[in-house]
Design a protein around this motif. Structure first.
Motif, PDB file in Angstrom:
ATOM      1  N   GLU A   1      49.715  30.809  44.603  1.00 20.94           N
ATOM      2  CA  GLU A   1      50.085  31.789  45.630  1.00 20.94           C
ATOM      3  C   GLU A   1      51.568  32.084  45.563  1.00 20.94           C
ATOM      4  OE1 GLU A   1      49.819  32.383  50.483  1.00 20.94           O
ATOM      5  OE2 GLU A   1      48.373  31.106  49.442  1.00 20.94           O
ATOM      6  N   TRP A   2      51.877  33.366  45.652  1.00 14.82           N
ATOM      7  CA  TRP A   2      53.259  33.831  45.734  1.00 14.82           C
ATOM      8  C   TRP A   2      53.335  34.938  46.773  1.00 14.82           C
ATOM      9  CZ3 TRP A   2      51.013  33.252  40.770  1.00 14.82           C
ATOM     10  CH2 TRP A   2      51.622  32.338  39.907  1.00 14.82           C
ATOM     11  N   ASN A   3      54.323  34.906  47.638  1.00 14.63           N
ATOM     12  CA  ASN A   3      54.630  36.047  48.510  1.00 14.63           C
ATOM     13  C   ASN A   3      53.474  36.485  49.392  1.00 14.63           C
ATOM     14  OD1 ASN A   3      57.239  37.015  48.569  1.00 14.63           O
ATOM     15  ND2 ASN A   3      57.045  38.167  46.684  1.00 14.63           N
ATOM     16  N   GLY A   4      52.594  35.568  49.783  1.00 13.65           N
ATOM     17  CA  GLY A   4      51.438  35.981  50.562  1.00 13.65           C
ATOM     18  C   GLY A   4      50.347  36.609  49.726  1.00 13.65           C
ATOM     19  N   VAL A   5      50.446  36.461  48.409  1.00 10.41           N
ATOM     20  CA  VAL A   5      49.418  36.967  47.494  1.00 10.41           C
ATOM     21  C   VAL A   5      48.775  35.766  46.809  1.00 10.41           C
ATOM     22  CG1 VAL A   5      48.903  38.438  45.507  1.00 10.41           C
ATOM     23  CG2 VAL A   5      50.753  39.065  47.100  1.00 10.41           C
ATOM     24  N   ARG A   6      47.490  35.553  47.072  1.00  9.09           N
ATOM     25  CA  ARG A   6      46.754  34.474  46.407  1.00  9.09           C
ATOM     26  C   ARG A   6      46.193  35.021  45.104  1.00  9.09           C
ATOM     27  NH1 ARG A   6      43.290  33.541  50.162  1.00  9.09           N
ATOM     28  NH2 ARG A   6      41.273  33.909  49.164  1.00  9.09           N
ATOM     29  N   VAL A   7      46.397  34.293  44.032  1.00 12.48           N
ATOM     30  CA  VAL A   7      45.995  34.759  42.705  1.00 12.48           C
ATOM     31  C   VAL A   7      44.949  33.808  42.134  1.00 12.48           C
ATOM     32  CG1 VAL A   7      46.786  35.399  40.396  1.00 12.48           C
ATOM     33  CG2 VAL A   7      48.308  35.713  42.366  1.00 12.48           C
ATOM     34  N   ASP A   8      43.776  34.333  41.845  1.00 14.22           N
ATOM     35  CA  ASP A   8      42.708  33.585  41.186  1.00 14.22           C
ATOM     36  C   ASP A   8      42.524  34.142  39.783  1.00 14.22           C
ATOM     37  OD1 ASP A   8      42.312  32.216  43.516  1.00 14.22           O
ATOM     38  OD2 ASP A   8      40.248  32.867  43.838  1.00 14.22           O
ATOM     39  N   VAL A   9      42.684  33.289  38.789  1.00 11.14           N
ATOM     40  CA  VAL A   9      42.406  33.685  37.402  1.00 11.14           C
ATOM     41  C   VAL A   9      41.156  32.939  36.962  1.00 11.14           C
ATOM     42  CG1 VAL A   9      43.232  33.710  35.021  1.00 11.14           C
ATOM     43  CG2 VAL A   9      44.821  34.185  36.899  1.00 11.14           C
ATOM     44  N   SER A  10      40.111  33.679  36.610  1.00 13.38           N
ATOM     45  CA  SER A  10      38.807  33.094  36.304  1.00 13.38           C
ATOM     46  C   SER A  10      38.398  33.392  34.872  1.00 13.38           C
ATOM     47  CB  SER A  10      37.741  33.633  37.258  1.00 13.38           C
ATOM     48  OG  SER A  10      38.053  33.336  38.602  1.00 13.38           O
ATOM     49  N   GLU A  11      37.715  32.431  34.268  1.00 17.58           N
ATOM     50  CA  GLU A  11      37.149  32.597  32.933  1.00 17.58           C
ATOM     51  C   GLU A  11      35.647  32.359  32.999  1.00 17.58           C
ATOM     52  OE1 GLU A  11      39.119  30.140  30.087  1.00 17.58           O
ATOM     53  OE2 GLU A  11      41.026  31.243  30.231  1.00 17.58           O
ATOM     54  N   PHE A  12      34.895  33.324  32.486  1.00 20.91           N
ATOM     55  CA  PHE A  12      33.441  33.269  32.484  1.00 20.91           C
ATOM     56  C   PHE A  12      32.950  33.153  31.042  1.00 20.91           C
ATOM     57  CE2 PHE A  12      34.807  35.691  36.128  1.00 20.91           C
ATOM     58  CZ  PHE A  12      33.911  35.406  37.158  1.00 20.91           C
ATOM     59  N   HIS A  13      32.173  32.130  30.744  1.00 20.58           N
ATOM     60  CA  HIS A  13      31.468  32.028  29.470  1.00 20.58           C
ATOM     61  C   HIS A  13      30.012  32.353  29.749  1.00 20.58           C
ATOM     62  CE1 HIS A  13      34.707  30.183  27.018  1.00 20.58           C
ATOM     63  NE2 HIS A  13      35.138  29.782  28.210  1.00 20.58           N
ATOM     64  N   CYS A  14      29.491  33.346  29.032  1.00 20.53           N
ATOM     65  CA  CYS A  14      28.183  33.899  29.383  1.00 20.53           C
ATOM     66  C   CYS A  14      27.298  34.052  28.142  1.00 20.53           C
ATOM     67  CB  CYS A  14      28.354  35.263  30.051  1.00 20.53           C
ATOM     68  SG  CYS A  14      29.588  35.308  31.370  1.00 20.53           S
ATOM     69  N   ALA A  15      26.025  34.362  28.398  1.00 15.14           N
ATOM     70  CA  ALA A  15      25.066  34.582  27.316  1.00 15.14           C
ATOM     71  C   ALA A  15      24.027  35.581  27.774  1.00 15.14           C
ATOM     72  CB  ALA A  15      24.410  33.268  26.901  1.00 15.14           C
TER      73      ALA A  15
ATOM     74  N   PHE B   1      45.417  39.827  49.031  1.00 15.57           N
ATOM     75  CA  PHE B   1      46.648  40.153  49.750  1.00 15.57           C
ATOM     76  C   PHE B   1      46.558  39.791  51.229  1.00 15.57           C
ATOM     77  CE2 PHE B   1      46.200  43.182  46.248  1.00 15.57           C
ATOM     78  CZ  PHE B   1      47.411  43.014  45.594  1.00 15.57           C
ATOM     79  N   ASP B   2      47.514  38.996  51.692  1.00 16.48           N
ATOM     80  CA  ASP B   2      47.742  38.833  53.125  1.00 16.48           C
ATOM     81  C   ASP B   2      48.765  39.903  53.497  1.00 16.48           C
ATOM     82  OD1 ASP B   2      48.729  38.110  55.654  1.00 16.48           O
ATOM     83  OD2 ASP B   2      48.189  36.009  55.334  1.00 16.48           O
ATOM     84  N   LEU B   3      48.291  41.042  53.963  1.00 18.27           N
ATOM     85  CA  LEU B   3      49.166  42.199  54.130  1.00 18.27           C
ATOM     86  C   LEU B   3      50.264  41.967  55.154  1.00 18.27           C
ATOM     87  CD1 LEU B   3      46.474  45.031  53.984  1.00 18.27           C
ATOM     88  CD2 LEU B   3      48.092  44.355  52.192  1.00 18.27           C
ATOM     89  N   ALA B   4      49.981  41.185  56.195  1.00 17.75           N
ATOM     90  CA  ALA B   4      51.001  40.917  57.212  1.00 17.75           C
ATOM     91  C   ALA B   4      52.145  40.107  56.624  1.00 17.75           C
ATOM     92  CB  ALA B   4      50.385  40.191  58.398  1.00 17.75           C
ATOM     93  N   VAL B   5      51.806  39.042  55.892  1.00 17.49           N
ATOM     94  CA  VAL B   5      52.834  38.206  55.263  1.00 17.49           C
ATOM     95  C   VAL B   5      53.591  38.987  54.206  1.00 17.49           C
ATOM     96  CG1 VAL B   5      53.229  36.165  53.821  1.00 17.49           C
ATOM     97  CG2 VAL B   5      51.628  36.055  55.738  1.00 17.49           C
ATOM     98  N   LEU B   6      52.854  39.729  53.396  1.00 19.79           N
ATOM     99  CA  LEU B   6      53.480  40.481  52.317  1.00 19.79           C
ATOM    100  C   LEU B   6      54.433  41.541  52.848  1.00 19.79           C
ATOM    101  CD1 LEU B   6      53.511  40.811  49.232  1.00 19.79           C
ATOM    102  CD2 LEU B   6      51.631  42.432  49.464  1.00 19.79           C
ATOM    103  N   SER B   7      54.019  42.244  53.888  1.00 25.11           N
ATOM    104  CA  SER B   7      54.877  43.264  54.476  1.00 25.11           C
ATOM    105  C   SER B   7      56.153  42.654  55.040  1.00 25.11           C
ATOM    106  CB  SER B   7      54.118  44.004  55.579  1.00 25.11           C
ATOM    107  OG  SER B   7      54.940  44.958  56.198  1.00 25.11           O
TER     108      SER B   7
END
Length: 293
Positions: free
Chosen positions: A24-38, A109-115
């Motif tokens: 998390e940075w600046n009220g923005v939570r960041v999820d980076v996901s990797e999907f292995h599929c078939a 985005f937490d818009l209140a925190v980010l703003s």
């Protein structure tokens, strides 16, 4: 701080494995996901109760697409490096006819925190109007850079991530950035206060919002003015300051490389050595040896 997120259980059909890293940075939570599929994959995307941007970073197999309904194809044709923006409460599905691997980043985005942290208002249409499939090379590049820092424990990544999230938000839905008042950077007292603040906290994490607040500026204005004054972005200045402190320890003490790394906020001697060489052109051991002979 990096955290690992438990995968969806049960996994969607034909998803073999799913891993997600979160910061998390600046009220923005960041999820980076990797999907292995078939094979064919269709699933409801997470975070529908929150305002979010989803950016496709990599895909192998049939193109991935966002859908408003599970059984309704996306009305917008495929484009490389595509993304979608959804306001809170909007349901989005992800679909691919035959995929092997996908990597994406979701910014919540937490818009209140980010703003508050950016000291700016947001365009009402931009934060409430969905954009199902669109491309923006600048946003894509900023998000990719952000995703590359997810596993980096270095303290300077705090300022780096703060800067990236501020730039993404400004591009995505902030009002036009405020103009610099004089184009000459920070006033001498402002620069002195910031340098003293950073020096006092080396090598700890420092948030861009806290730096900007020290001199009463928005993050965007502060970042521009700081670079105009120093020739460096705030995160790069902090990193250079840590390397300068490391150089002083290398010359003035008999501390081991591990001890110097710890004292200057690097995860270990390997990380320290790699960064030191990148910025100085020499390994710490060679640099120390050349200056002690």
């Amino acid at each position: 701080m990096l955290t690992r997120v438990d995968p969806l259980l049960p996994l969607p059909e034909n998803v073999l494995s799913l891993s997600t890293a979160r910061r998390e940075w600046n009220g923005v939570r960041v999820d980076v996901s990797e999907f292995h599929c078939a094979g064919r994959v269709s699933h409801q995307l997470r975070h529908q109760s929150e305002t979010r941007l989803n950016v496709l970073l990599e895909e192998i197999g049939s193109p991935c697409e966002p859908r408003l309904r599970e059984d309704q194809p996306c009305p917008i044709g495929y484009m490389p490096r595509h993304m979608h923006f959804a306001p809170a409460g909007m349901e989005i599905w992800g679909f691919s006819a035959d995929t092997r691997f996908a990597r994406d980043a979701t910014l919540i985005f937490d818009l209140a925190v980010l703003s508050e942290r950016l000291a700016t208002g947001f365009n009402a249409d931009a934060i409430t109007k969905p954009r199902l499939r669109f491309a923006d090379d600048r946003i894509w590049t900023l998000v990719r850079l952000l995703s590359d820092t997810m596993n980096d424990p270095d303290p300077s990544t705090q300022l780096y991530g703060d800067g990236l999230t501020a730039a993404i938000a400004a591009r995505l839905f902030a009002e036009p950035p405020e103009p610099a008042t004089d184009g000459k950077g920070l006033a001498p007292w402002q620069l002195r206060r910031i340098v003293e603040y950073l020096d006092a906290r080396l090598p700890e994490r420092v948030e861009l919002a806290h730096l900007a607040a020290q001199v009463g500026l928005s993050q965007a204005h502060f970042s521009r003015a700081f670079k105009a004054s120093t020739g460096m972005a705030p995160y790069r200045w902090q990193l250079d300051a840590r390397i300068r402190r490391a150089q002083a320890l290398l010359i003035d003490s008999h501390a081991s490389l591990n001890e110097v790394a710890e004292a200057t906020g690097f995860a270990d001697a390997v990380h320290f050595g790699r960064t030191f060489r990148k910025l100085t052109g020499a390994t710490p051991a060679a640099w120390r040896r050349d200056r002690k002979n």
